[in-house]
Design a protein around this motif. Structure first.
Motif, PDB file in Angstrom:
ATOM      1  N   MET A  21       0.726  -1.128   0.030  1.00  9.56           N
ATOM      2  CA  MET A  21      -0.111  -0.164   0.003  1.00  9.56           C
ATOM      3  C   MET A  21       0.853   1.319   0.011  1.00  9.56           C
ATOM      4  SD  MET A  21      -3.281   1.388   0.276  1.00  9.56           S
ATOM      5  CE  MET A  21      -4.222  -0.023   1.035  1.00  9.56           C
ATOM      6  N   LEU A 153      -9.250  -3.883   4.784  1.00 11.96           N
ATOM      7  CA  LEU A 153      -8.231  -3.041   4.657  1.00 11.96           C
ATOM      8  C   LEU A 153      -8.178  -2.593   6.269  1.00 11.96           C
ATOM      9  CD1 LEU A 153      -6.441  -1.485   2.391  1.00 11.96           C
ATOM     10  CD2 LEU A 153      -8.125   0.338   2.797  1.00 11.96           C
ATOM     11  N   TYR A 163       0.697  -1.367   6.901  1.00 15.33           N
ATOM     12  CA  TYR A 163       0.031  -2.491   6.366  1.00 15.33           C
ATOM     13  C   TYR A 163       0.971  -3.736   6.169  1.00 15.33           C
ATOM     14  CZ  TYR A 163      -3.568   0.984   5.356  1.00 15.33           C
ATOM     15  OH  TYR A 163      -4.518   1.817   5.224  1.00 15.33           O
ATOM     16  N   LEU A 168      -2.635  -7.696   3.398  1.00 19.16           N
ATOM     17  CA  LEU A 168      -3.007  -7.168   2.177  1.00 19.16           C
ATOM     18  C   LEU A 168      -3.544  -7.982   1.024  1.00 19.16           C
ATOM     19  CD1 LEU A 168      -0.754  -4.087   1.889  1.00 19.16           C
ATOM     20  CD2 LEU A 168      -3.070  -3.802   2.163  1.00 19.16           C
TER      21      LEU A 168
END
Length: 695
Positions: A21, A153, A163, A168
């Protein structure tokens, strides 16, 4: 319906790719696929349509590729195999764009799967902020996927918004699985989605119910108001409902719930404007989001220009512009305009229906110098309300120097002809809104409202129209507003409001005097009880009663006009003056009775002490007199002792000494008898008064 997307093939591709991300990434390296990021000049593959002249979504941008563009994209994917995927979010558009890209690269032809036109149009409209699914959110593919994507998320990030790559990948895979199931179910998403027998659908339905519950819990703490804003490409202004809230957890559906809220919005058309503040996402561009429903035709251009102007002022000429972000408002056909900032406020590709805060600069410094509470909210309030209203209002009366606790009185009148007849000034529309009533109430409070959050709640004031005059009263004062510039009724009602306010202030001062007396007299009774006399208190309570009569009779509360009497009665009731005469004298009578009882108790205690002392003295003396004959019988008195000297001359000295010692012994016994009976008399009188009644 035939299966459009074959999940097994997609799952294999997802399993062999790494995910990250990075919303600020610009240069895409080889072997990397970027969704919604950077531009096509990178070495990797960038699927991004930001600032496109024709398309608002990546899905529509991809779908409308011509033959040459599709062939070029497929060839680039074959020569530059993707092993890493960089995403901006798990949005519906990002996921559908990945499905289109993967379907193209895995296909033996250079064509996208057929039959997806309605899905592409649906997602493109959603990406532009248009909600088309109706009031049943549970059948909306966009709502279901959006809440599920937000849940995935959030699960992939920690408290510092870092993240995890594995999470993810898992979250994005599940979002792709849900979307492929929905697409395979129907080719017409506007017809509604039926339940799907999958874990992803069940989780999405639960997440949707959870987010709707969060909205219902958050809306009472939000600020609502009515604003006057301009329509796109027009000088006309339209009255809309606005909602501002502080959101702790990002949600893609709050704006959908708000825009379709028919019960809480004043217009019953939902909240057209939505302002969301997410302090935990500072620097991401999502910390401040201001949006309007695209279907409303409303433009936020003026607000965007005001925000950018204020940013330039706050940066004081030091706003970074060496790597300007490509933005429609700061560019032309030749590219970015000179002086374009690196991180401006997002302008929604020049449509001004969605404004987003500047992102963090490459140096790590925040891209915005504006604060949500101190700058942004007051600016929106100024643009949408104050600037449209106050230039057309004339202030008639305003109490500026008011002590704490005193009532404030202010009055306003419309400085222009009656707009109800001419219908030429849309600013007058604000006069009929609850926001205007709240603002009017705020003008007669200690601090006038400067943001929608500062508006008093509707249950804190009373508002009604009377003789074309709006009366708004509350505990701190009263505000009056006349629709016309020459309304004689306003002057009469203003005089009434002033008179009742004066009476209320005098009454409050009198109550303060009573409280001071309550504090003074008990202290005096405790410290100087012997010095307080009944006459002293009688003189003070008499002066207090005279002062009370003076307060009650100083202002006449009966007027000749029915409207004025109505206002007088209403203000007296709200300010606690309606039946003040009986209440006031009842308080005085109670105060008098309490003080008389206190003085009587002090006098009774003093009398008991004196009575007990006299009783002790009397009982001791009486006992001494009773004991005297007994002592004379038991001892030789002085007369017998003298006779003994004459009758018995040969009495010895020792015998006389024994007689003297015996007399002294009985004298001590006499003293003991006196003290014992004196103590008995004190105790008997202390516990039994002179009427022989037990205390």
């Amino acid at each position: 319906m035939a299966e459009i997307f074959q999940w097994d093939r997609f799952a294999a591709v997802l399993a062999h790719a790494s995910f990250s991300m990075d919303p600020a990434l610009r240069d895409i390296p080889a072997g990397t696929l970027a969704l919604g990021l950077s531009d096509c000049s990178s070495e990797g593959i960038a699927l991004n349509c930001k600032n496109s002249q024709r398309y608002r979504s990546v899905s529509a941008w991809l779908w409308n590729f011509n033959d040459a563009e599709r062939q070029a994209l497929k060839a680039r994917a074959q020569t530059n195999p993707v092993s890493r995927v960089v995403i901006e979010d798990f949005s519906l558009d990002s996921c559908f764009a990945w499905l289109l890209y993967s379907a193209l690269t895995l296909s033996e032809t250079d064509e996208f799967p057929p039959g997806l036109e309605k899905w592409v149009s649906y997602i493109d409209q959603w990406e532009q902020g248009s909600y088309l699914d109706g009031d049943d959110f549970s059948r909306s593919a966009a709502c279901l996927h959006t809440v599920f994507a937000h849940a995935q998320l959030n699960a992939a990030s920690d408290e510092q918004h870092q993240y995890d790559a594995a999470r993810l990948q898992s979250g994005f895979t599940r979002c792709i699985k849900l979307l492929s199931d929905l697409v395979n179910q129907t080719d017409a998403p506007l017809n509604g989605i039926l339940p799907v027998a999958s874990a992803e659908y069940q989780a999405a339905a639960a997440a949707l119910a959870y987010e709707h519950q969060l909205y219902q819990l958050a809306i009472p703490r939000a600020a609502t108001c009515q604003l006057l804003v301009e329509q796109s490409d027009s000088q006309r202004k339209v009255l809309i409902d606005a909602l501002f809230l502080n959101e702790q957890h990002a949600s893609g559906l709050f704006k959908i719930f708000a825009r379709n809220d028919r019960t809480r919005s004043w217009s019953k058309n939902g909240f057209t404007l939505l302002g969301i503040y997410r302090p935990q996402e500072q620097g991401t561009g999502n910390d401040v989001v201001i949006s309007v429903d695209p279907k409303s035709g409303v433009s936020l251009k003026n607000i965007w220009q005001a925000l950018e102007q204020e940013e330039n002022v706050r940066w004081n000429g030091q706003r970074p512009d060496d790597k300007p972000r490509l933005l429609r408002s700061y560019s032309n056909a030749a590219g970015p305009l000179p002086g374009s900032p690196n991180q401006p406020w997002w302008d929604d590709a020049g449509n001004y229906t969605l404004l987003g805060a500047p992102k963090r600069l490459e140096s790590g410094e925040l891209g915005s110098k504006l604060d949500w509470w101190q700058d942004i909210l007051p600016l929106i309030w100024q643009q949408g309300f104050v600037d449209h209203l106050t230039p057309r209002l004339q202030q008639v009366d305003y109490t500026t120097t008011v002590s704490e606790g005193q009532k404030r009185v202010c009055a306003w009148r419309w400085s222009q002809p009656d707009s109800r007849i001419q219908q030429s000034d849309t600013s007058s529309y604000l006069v009929d809104t609850p926001t205007f009533q709240g603002w009017l109430a705020g003008t007669s409070q200690a601090t006038p409202p400067v943001t929608p959050y500062a508006l008093p709640q509707s249950d804190r004031y009373e508002a009604y129209w009377q003789s074309d005059v709006l009366v708004v009263s509350h505990q701190q004062g009263v505000s009056l507003f006349s629709r016309s510039a020459d309304n004689p009724a306003l002057d009469g009602l203003l005089a009434v409001a002033r008179r009742i306010a004066t009476l209320s202030d005098d009454y409050a001062a009198f109550l303060t005097q009573i409280r001071q007396i309550f504090k003074k007299w008990p202290k005096q009774l405790k410290q100087h009880a012997s010095s307080i006399e009944d006459k002293q208190w009688e003189e003070e309570i008499f002066a207090l009663r005279v002062n009370a009569l003076n307060v009650l009779n100083s202002s006449e509360t009966l007027f000749s006009s029915a409207d004025e009497n109505r206002l007088s009665e209403m203000l007296q009731r709200q300010w606690g003056l309606h039946d003040q005469r009986g209440t006031l004298f009842a308080q005085l009578d109670r105060l008098d009775q309490l003080m008389q009882d206190a003085i009587a108790r002090q006098n009774s205690r003093r009398h008991r002490i004196y009575g007990s002392l006299f009783s002790a003295l009397g009982m001791g003396i009486a006992a001494s007199h009773v004991w005297e004959p007994v002592r004379d019988i038991l001892t030789t008195n002085e007369y017998e002792w003298q006779l003994m000297l004459f009758k018995e001359p040969d009495v010895t000295t020792q015998h006389l000494a024994d007689i003297a010692g015996q007399s002294a012994h009985f004298e001590l016994i006499t003293l003991i008898v006196f003290v014992a009976f004196a103590l008995l008399g004190f105790v008997l009188f202390w516990f039994f008064d002179i009427r022989s009644q037990e205390d």
